[in-house]
Design an enzyme around this catalytic site. Structure first.
Site, mmCIF file in Angstrom:
data_model
loop_
_atom_site.group_PDB
_atom_site.id
_atom_site.type_symbol
_atom_site.label_atom_id
_atom_site.label_comp_id
_atom_site.label_asym_id
_atom_site.label_seq_id
_atom_site.Cartn_x
_atom_site.Cartn_y
_atom_site.Cartn_z
ATOM 1 C CG PHE A 1 32.272 -114.879 0.636
ATOM 2 C CD1 PHE A 1 31.436 -113.775 0.534
ATOM 3 C CD2 PHE A 1 31.699 -116.143 0.607
ATOM 4 C CE1 PHE A 1 30.056 -113.931 0.408
ATOM 5 C CE2 PHE A 1 30.325 -116.309 0.476
ATOM 6 C CZ PHE A 1 29.505 -115.198 0.374
ATOM 7 C CG ASP B 1 31.695 -104.345 -12.830
ATOM 8 O OD1 ASP B 1 30.474 -104.169 -12.676
ATOM 9 O OD2 ASP B 1 32.548 -103.858 -12.057
ATOM 10 C CD GLU C 1 44.631 -78.492 -32.158
ATOM 11 O OE1 GLU C 1 45.224 -79.519 -31.831
ATOM 12 O OE2 GLU C 1 44.552 -77.477 -31.443
#
Ligand code: GLA
Length: 725
Positions: A277, A531, A611
């Site tokens: 960075f 996130d 099912e």
């Protein structure tokens, strides 16, 4: 509430207070963060002592007791006597590498600040903003510390804007979003770690001397470590003990580093990972860090969780379906992978008719030459061999069956075997003269480039305009490598990782603006980019490619610490499970998936009568209880990581009059002990009817508990619906 008095800034939330103070030398000290206290100056416990090898700033003259190395800092400096983790590293043109910050003012605003091009919590009058202005006078750099205070939710957000006020460029080598110093205290560091198909498993270790950190250098937040961490007292647990959550709203390289010093002080720094960075600020330019969000809970993890969940639901997620239930969906991926045609898809969709399923999602394999994962990415036009007549023909057929239509895309990627790559090989990330590193046999498009972003936006719009598409699953199936951008000169390549994330956010925002009703689910090989940054654009995220109900107990448990159930994509899939071989009962798979955004991932064209009945019942149950899952308070009643006989959790309505309790057992052993499940979050004075039968007082259910019946066999489940009488 923000109180400012004699250079002391106190931020009060309902249950917590946060304080900083500009001292006599205008150094901004961090004086308190914890349970709510008054507005008094809390710098009095700070001791000044001459500690060997802790130097003194020039203003302090011979006052050897004053050192940045020993004092709690609000935003730590670098190279001027504080040897702990720096928050800021500046590199002006003279090549020096310092940051020396002094407070020069502040501003208080009502409402919440916004961050251009970055995700951030939002809202109106319920927020207050404080901006504290710092400056490194010699470097001519201004540093603005932003604080957002959401009193009711005990949430304090932070972001930092670094401004070049000089007339020469300055390089930023590091700009953290948050620094949190604690004088003394013994803390545990809790991180949420894992890998593809086993994300966000909590790990708790005492903070030891030196630096402990988690982070990502993969270009995404990653499956491996989540940009959410906690610091907590050694004895903190769900219901007691001081704990702090720190969340970064960022989807790229991040670092969360905690340090314990020789003086037994502690520091947490969180922000963009300094790896590769380096951001150049021309005169007058500014750099804004991603936002961080703090919640302190004096009473354990559960209240922290509730505050994050509420704040995310109310002030981060821009859900086009806010207030209404998200559709129950069927996705064809696990049933067919790449091997399908229109008839097979319609057969699966027909299987969903009558079950209450509301949306059909066509996953990977519908476009270009995408018959395997070796080709086709980048060519976002329908494969007419598989889908004759294209989406224009398929979508109405699905809609005629009573379902909405959703689509899988992976717009950030390109296959070398694609028309797009053949036309624009330079659009993929890679360093000229070096071979590129492949991941899942694909390359990553350079989202730092405007022409690439424009092309992808146009391609997505063409797809979305071609038919009535209600939903897209935005996937991203590899980590970044060979990060080098043709859009940047050599000395600015350190901006590429960050500019990639900004490019992604820009594209998502453009699509959101153009299609406000489009529902976007995020995905990165499951939960590789789960996130808070992504949640701002994609209100739900596919929690994991692992759909095994037993493993999902762990994944969803870890995820729940800060992310609400309504953000976790969770589906019932076929057994034996492809990841684990487990053959868990259908009931159990339903109970686990119902604690997320519910759906199915199997060939409904072939399920049997029994099912089908179970599925129809599950969908009905989910529809009955979705509001609890969506807006209830989430209680972890036991941990799937413990050796206990079961994992249990509950969603309790905000008014505490209803609750949905779920329990899943582990492997069964003979002579099982009798167990009683103590519930949480109920009203002690109310009487609750359980599953329409017996009733118990809330205090009894919480203190004495509910007798769990013996559930024979492995991985059985049970749900209790509690209704106040
Ligand atoms: C990723 C996703 C899966 C599926 C596949 C398709 O792995 O997480 O759900 O969409 O891609 O290739």
């Amino acid at each position: 509430m923000i109180v400012i008095k004699d250079h002391v800034f106190t931020l009060h939330t309902r249950r917590t207070s946060y304080q900083m103070k500009a001292d006599a030398y205008r150094v901004l000290l961090h004086t308190y963060y914890g349970a709510r206290v008054g507005d008094a100056d809390l710098s009095y416990p700070i001791r000044y002592a001459d500690r060997g090898f802790s130097p003194n700033p020039s203003e302090a003259g011979d006052w050897r007791e004053y050192s940045l190395d020993t004092l709690p800092q609000e935003y730590s400096s670098c190279g001027v006597g504080d040897y702990r983790i720096p928050s800021l590293e500046l590199e002006p043109q003279d090549g020096s590498h310092l940051a020396d910050l002094r407070c020069i003012g502040y501003e208080r605003r009502s409402g919440k600040y916004a961050l251009e091009g970055l995700p951030a919590f939002f809202g109106g009058e319920e927020w207050e903003t404080l901006v504290v202005f710092l400056e490194d006078a010699a470097a001519h750099v201004g540093v603005e510390l932003y604080y957002g205070v959401l009193e009711e939710r005990d949430l304090i957000t932070r972001a930092v804007r670094v401004v070049n006020k000089g007339d020469k460029p300055v390089r930023l080598r590091r700009a953290a979003s948050l620094c949190l110093d604690f004088d003394g205290g013994d803390w545990d560091f809790v991180t949420f770690d894992g890998c593809h198909v086993m994300e966000r498993c909590p790990h708790r270790t005492p903070l030891r001397h030196g630096v402990q950190s988690v982070g990502s250098v993969r270009g995404t937040s990653s499956h491996h470590h989540n940009p959410f961490v906690m610091l907590c007292a050694h004895d903190a647990a769900e219901d007691h003990g001081l704990c702090y959550g720190a969340m970064l709203l960022y989807s790229g390289n991040f670092e969360a580093a905690a340090e314990r010093t020789h003086l037994e002080n502690n520091r947490l720094v969180m922000g963009i990972n300094p790896y590769h960075f380096c951001y150049t600020l021309a005169p007058g330019e500014a750099f804004t860090t991603p936002e961080a969000a703090l919640v302190c809970s004096p009473d354990g993890f559960a209240p922290m969780t509730h505050q994050y969940h509420r704040a995310i639901r109310e002030h981060l997620i821009r859900d086009p379906l806010k207030g209404t239930r998200r559709p129950v969906l069927i996705n064809n991926w696990e049933a067919t992978e790449f091997h399908f045609d229109a008839e097979k898809l319609v057969e699966i969709a027909q299987g969903a008719v009558g079950l209450g399923i509301e949306m059909f999602v066509m996953d990977d394999g519908w476009f270009g030459s995408r018959d395997t994962d070796l080709s086709g990415l980048g060519d976002w036009s329908v494969n007419l061999k598989k889908l004759p007549g294209g989406l224009e023909a398929l979508v109405p057929r699905i809609q005629a069956l009573g379902m909405k239509f959703g689509l899988w895309v992976e717009p950030e990627m390109v296959s070398e075997d694609s028309a797009l790559y053949r036309a624009h090989p330079d659009w993929a990330l890679g360093v000229p003269g070096r071979p590129q590193t492949r991941g899942r046999s694909q390359l990553v498009l350079d989202f730092t480039r405007e022409d690439v972003r424009d092309y992808i936006c146009k391609a997505m719009c063409q797809v979305l305009d071609s038919a009535d598409i209600s939903y897209i699953k935005w996937d991203m199936n590899r980590s970044l490598s060979d990060v080098w951008s043709a859009a940047l000169p050599p000395d600015r390549q350190g901006e590429a990782y960050h500019r990639y994330v900004l490019g992604l956010y820009e594209v998502l925002e453009r699509l959101r603006t153009r299609y406000p009703d489009l529902f976007i689910e995020g995905c990165s090989g499951g939960g590789g980019r789960f996130d808070a940054g992504m949640l701002y654009y994609t209100p739900q995220i596919w929690c994991s490619d692992n759909t095994d109900a037993v493993d999902r107990l762990r994944i969803q448990y870890g995820t729940s610490f800060c992310y609400p159930a309504s953000t976790m994509g969770a589906h019932v899939s076929a057994v034996p499970n492809g990841q684990t071989g487990h053959a868990t009962p259908m009931e159990t798979r339903g109970v686990v998936a119902m604690s997320g955004t519910f759906g199915y991932e199997m060939d409904l064209g072939t399920v049997t009568g029994e099912e089908r009945e179970t599925i129809a019942r599950q969908v009905q149950q989910y529809k009955e209880h979705w509001d609890l899952v969506e807006s209830g308070d989430y209680y972890r009643l036991s941990s799937p990581f413990d050796e206990g006989p079961y994992t249990a959790w509950a969603h309790v309505a905000p008014d505490r009059r209803r609750a949905l309790v779920s329990l899943v057992t582990g492997t069964m052993h003979a002579a099982p002990p009798f167990s009683t499940l103590r519930l949480k979050g109920l009203d002690p004075d109310l009487c609750y009817r359980v599953n329409g039968k017996e009733s118990y007082r809330g205090d009894v259910l919480m203190q004495v508990g509910y007798p769990v019946p013996i559930l024979l066999n492995d991985y059985q489940s049970m749900q209790l619906v509690l209704e106040a009488e």
